[in-house]
Motif scaffolding. Structure first.
Motif, PDB file in Angstrom:
ATOM      1  N   GLN A   1       9.368   5.329   4.620  1.00 26.00           N
ATOM      2  CA  GLN A   1       9.040   6.689   4.202  1.00 26.00           C
ATOM      3  C   GLN A   1       9.978   7.018   3.051  1.00 26.00           C
ATOM      4  OE1 GLN A   1       6.555   8.053   6.067  1.00 26.00           O
ATOM      5  NE2 GLN A   1       6.303   9.832   4.757  1.00 26.00           N
ATOM      6  N   VAL A   2       9.427   7.240   1.869  1.00 31.83           N
ATOM      7  CA  VAL A   2      10.232   7.414   0.665  1.00 31.83           C
ATOM      8  C   VAL A   2      10.420   8.902   0.384  1.00 31.83           C
ATOM      9  CG1 VAL A   2      10.452   6.755  -1.765  1.00 31.83           C
ATOM     10  CG2 VAL A   2       9.204   5.276  -0.185  1.00 31.83           C
ATOM     11  N   VAL A   3      11.629   9.258  -0.080  1.00 28.38           N
ATOM     12  CA  VAL A   3      11.931  10.649  -0.412  1.00 28.38           C
ATOM     13  C   VAL A   3      12.125  10.764  -1.914  1.00 28.38           C
ATOM     14  CG1 VAL A   3      12.997  11.037   1.839  1.00 28.38           C
ATOM     15  CG2 VAL A   3      14.421  10.343  -0.101  1.00 28.38           C
ATOM     16  N   PRO A   4      11.990  11.979  -2.482  1.00 28.79           N
ATOM     17  CA  PRO A   4      12.139  12.153  -3.931  1.00 28.79           C
ATOM     18  C   PRO A   4      13.465  11.600  -4.448  1.00 28.79           C
ATOM     19  CG  PRO A   4      11.219  14.131  -2.966  1.00 28.79           C
ATOM     20  CD  PRO A   4      11.605  13.242  -1.819  1.00 28.79           C
ATOM     21  N   GLY A   5      13.384  10.904  -5.583  1.00 26.55           N
ATOM     22  CA  GLY A   5      14.564  10.300  -6.176  1.00 26.55           C
ATOM     23  C   GLY A   5      14.815   8.884  -5.721  1.00 26.55           C
TER      24      GLY A   5
ATOM     25  N   ILE B 140       5.852   9.852   0.237  1.00 26.14           N
ATOM     26  CA  ILE B 140       4.920   8.735   0.309  1.00 26.14           C
ATOM     27  C   ILE B 140       5.388   7.782   1.403  1.00 26.14           C
ATOM     28  CG2 ILE B 140       4.246   8.853  -2.127  1.00 26.14           C
ATOM     29  CD1 ILE B 140       6.080   6.498  -2.671  1.00 26.14           C
ATOM     30  N   ARG B 141       4.458   6.981   1.867  1.00 26.95           N
ATOM     31  CA  ARG B 141       4.795   5.908   2.808  1.00 26.95           C
ATOM     32  C   ARG B 141       4.379   4.592   2.179  1.00 26.95           C
ATOM     33  NH1 ARG B 141       1.975   3.925   7.496  1.00 26.95           N
ATOM     34  NH2 ARG B 141       0.463   5.611   7.250  1.00 26.95           N
ATOM     35  N   LEU B 142       5.328   3.668   2.024  1.00 25.78           N
ATOM     36  CA  LEU B 142       5.045   2.375   1.413  1.00 25.78           C
ATOM     37  C   LEU B 142       5.038   1.309   2.491  1.00 25.78           C
ATOM     38  CD1 LEU B 142       6.260   1.050  -1.974  1.00 25.78           C
ATOM     39  CD2 LEU B 142       6.350  -0.455   0.012  1.00 25.78           C
TER      40      LEU B 142
ATOM     41  N   ARG C  22       0.852  -1.181   0.000  1.00 26.21           N
ATOM     42  CA  ARG C  22       0.000   0.000   0.000  1.00 26.21           C
ATOM     43  C   ARG C  22       0.890   1.234   0.000  1.00 26.21           C
ATOM     44  NH1 ARG C  22      -3.663   0.762   4.538  1.00 26.21           N
ATOM     45  NH2 ARG C  22      -2.126  -0.313   5.830  1.00 26.21           N
ATOM     46  N   ILE C  23       0.583   2.180  -0.887  1.00 26.56           N
ATOM     47  CA  ILE C  23       1.313   3.433  -0.972  1.00 26.56           C
ATOM     48  C   ILE C  23       0.383   4.517  -0.450  1.00 26.56           C
ATOM     49  CG2 ILE C  23       2.569   5.009  -2.493  1.00 26.56           C
ATOM     50  CD1 ILE C  23       2.555   2.505  -4.496  1.00 26.56           C
ATOM     51  N   ILE C  24       0.747   5.136   0.649  1.00 24.83           N
ATOM     52  CA  ILE C  24      -0.128   6.079   1.334  1.00 24.83           C
ATOM     53  C   ILE C  24       0.399   7.494   1.102  1.00 24.83           C
ATOM     54  CG2 ILE C  24      -1.141   6.711   3.567  1.00 24.83           C
ATOM     55  CD1 ILE C  24      -0.471   3.804   4.449  1.00 24.83           C
ATOM     56  N   VAL C  25      -0.434   8.360   0.516  1.00 23.42           N
ATOM     57  CA  VAL C  25      -0.002   9.717   0.166  1.00 23.42           C
ATOM     58  C   VAL C  25      -1.109  10.712   0.528  1.00 23.42           C
ATOM     59  CG1 VAL C  25       1.355   8.811  -1.750  1.00 23.42           C
ATOM     60  CG2 VAL C  25      -0.927   9.651  -2.193  1.00 23.42           C
TER      61      VAL C  25
END
Length: 326
Positions: free
Chosen positions: A219-223, A207-209, A181-184
């Motif tokens: 917790q994902v960051v740009p790039g 986003i949080r995957l 689940r990708i939570i945004v």
């Protein structure tokens, strides 16, 4: 392959359905996740039942008000509405639906869902989701809009899509792909689902995957790109920095390769072309490719490969077989 729901005991099906529906709640916190992980670890059948609950819930997502489905839920006259758990009716309905629908029945329910957007091979399209967010669909892609009165969301069933999510911090948007689940709350990111692999790339925002089945949360960051194999729960989740321009170039009708293995470059190019380039020699798989190419222009890619490496090409119908000159 989707587990046969009839092969699972009824109590186990209902327990799994309750766990899955509870996991969708905003109140499902770290302690709940820990208890879920402990339950999953008790027996492989628990994982099978939980995955079946997820598949069934996704199939029924857009049909919550369907009278036939509502009829599957047991009548609990002894329980007052104020004391009932808000997800209990649907958990019970989903558990009963496992047997009522079966594998073929789930497929039929999916066909009734009119909120599926898809593209033909070599085609792209931009769609507007029910909440006003948009998604750019790549070739041979299918995305299901599951936004309803309970929340915003979409399911990536196959292919590749770039989502531009309308900002709403009070109402997160959830994209489901495989068991993740990708939570945004409002951002831009790309999701790619191949037959055996999922890759999620963040362009901007955050986003949080979450993958409850393997206890992974990031917790994902740009790039950054998060990738994992879908056919093995034991395979590690990979988090790495990527060239976002190259990863999303298809949305600008371009292919960008920067030190990419030839096997990977051809796999990407073939998704958007009628003339397929096929490696007929494993020695070529790791040859590195660089360059910018127009989407679908297989001839230019072939010329670049032959101009840089001693490659022999043999045309057969809609394929070009590539071997290394000896």
């Amino acid at each position: 392959m989707t587990p046969d729901p009839a092969a699972l005991p009824e109590l186990l099906r209902q327990t799994a359905a309750e766990w899955y529906t509870r996991s969708l709640s905003a109140r499902f916190g770290p302690q709940d996740r820990a208890r879920l992980q402990a339950w999953l670890a008790e027996h492989p059948d628990h994982i099978r039942a939980y995955n079946q609950a997820r598949h069934t819930w996704q199939a029924l997502e857009g049909l919550k008000d369907d009278p036939e489905l509502l009829a599957l839920a047991p009548r609990e006259a002894a329980v007052t509405p104020s004391r009932r758990r808000p997800w209990a009716r649907w958990a019970a309905a989903a558990s009963l639906a496992f047997v009522a629908l079966g594998a073929a029945g789930v497929w039929q329910w999916q066909q009734l869902n009119r909120n599926v957007y898809s593209t033909e091979p070599w085609a792209q399209r931009t769609i507007t989701l029910a909440d006003g967010s948009t998604a750019r669909l790549s070739a041979n892609t299918a995305v299901r809009d599951v936004t309803n009165e309970q929340g915003r969301g979409a399911v990536v069933e196959r292919g590749e899509a770039i989502f531009d999510i309308r900002t709403d911090k009070q109402n997160p948007f959830i994209v489901t792909v495989a068991d993740a689940r990708i939570i945004v709350t409002g951002t831009r990111f790309q999701v790619r689902k191949d037959a055996d692999r999922v890759a999620v790339t963040l362009v901007e925002g955050e986003i949080r995957l979450v993958r409850e089945s393997v206890g992974f949360e990031q917790q994902v960051v740009p790039g950054q790109q998060v990738a994992f194999a879908t056919r093995s729960s034991q395979a590690p989740v990979q988090v790495r920095e990527v060239d976002v321009e190259a990863v999303t170039a298809w949305s600008r009708d371009r292919l960008v390769f920067r030190d990419a293995p030839l096997a990977e470059a051809l796999r990407e190019a073939n998704r958007h072309a009628t003339l397929k380039l096929v490696l007929d020699d494993p020695a070529l798989a790791d040859v590195r490719v660089n360059g910018h190419f127009k989407l679908g222009d297989t001839e230019s890619l072939l010329a670049a490969v032959q101009g840089s490496f001693p490659v022999h090409a043999v045309r057969r119908d809609d394929q070009v077989l590539l071997t290394l000159n000896k």
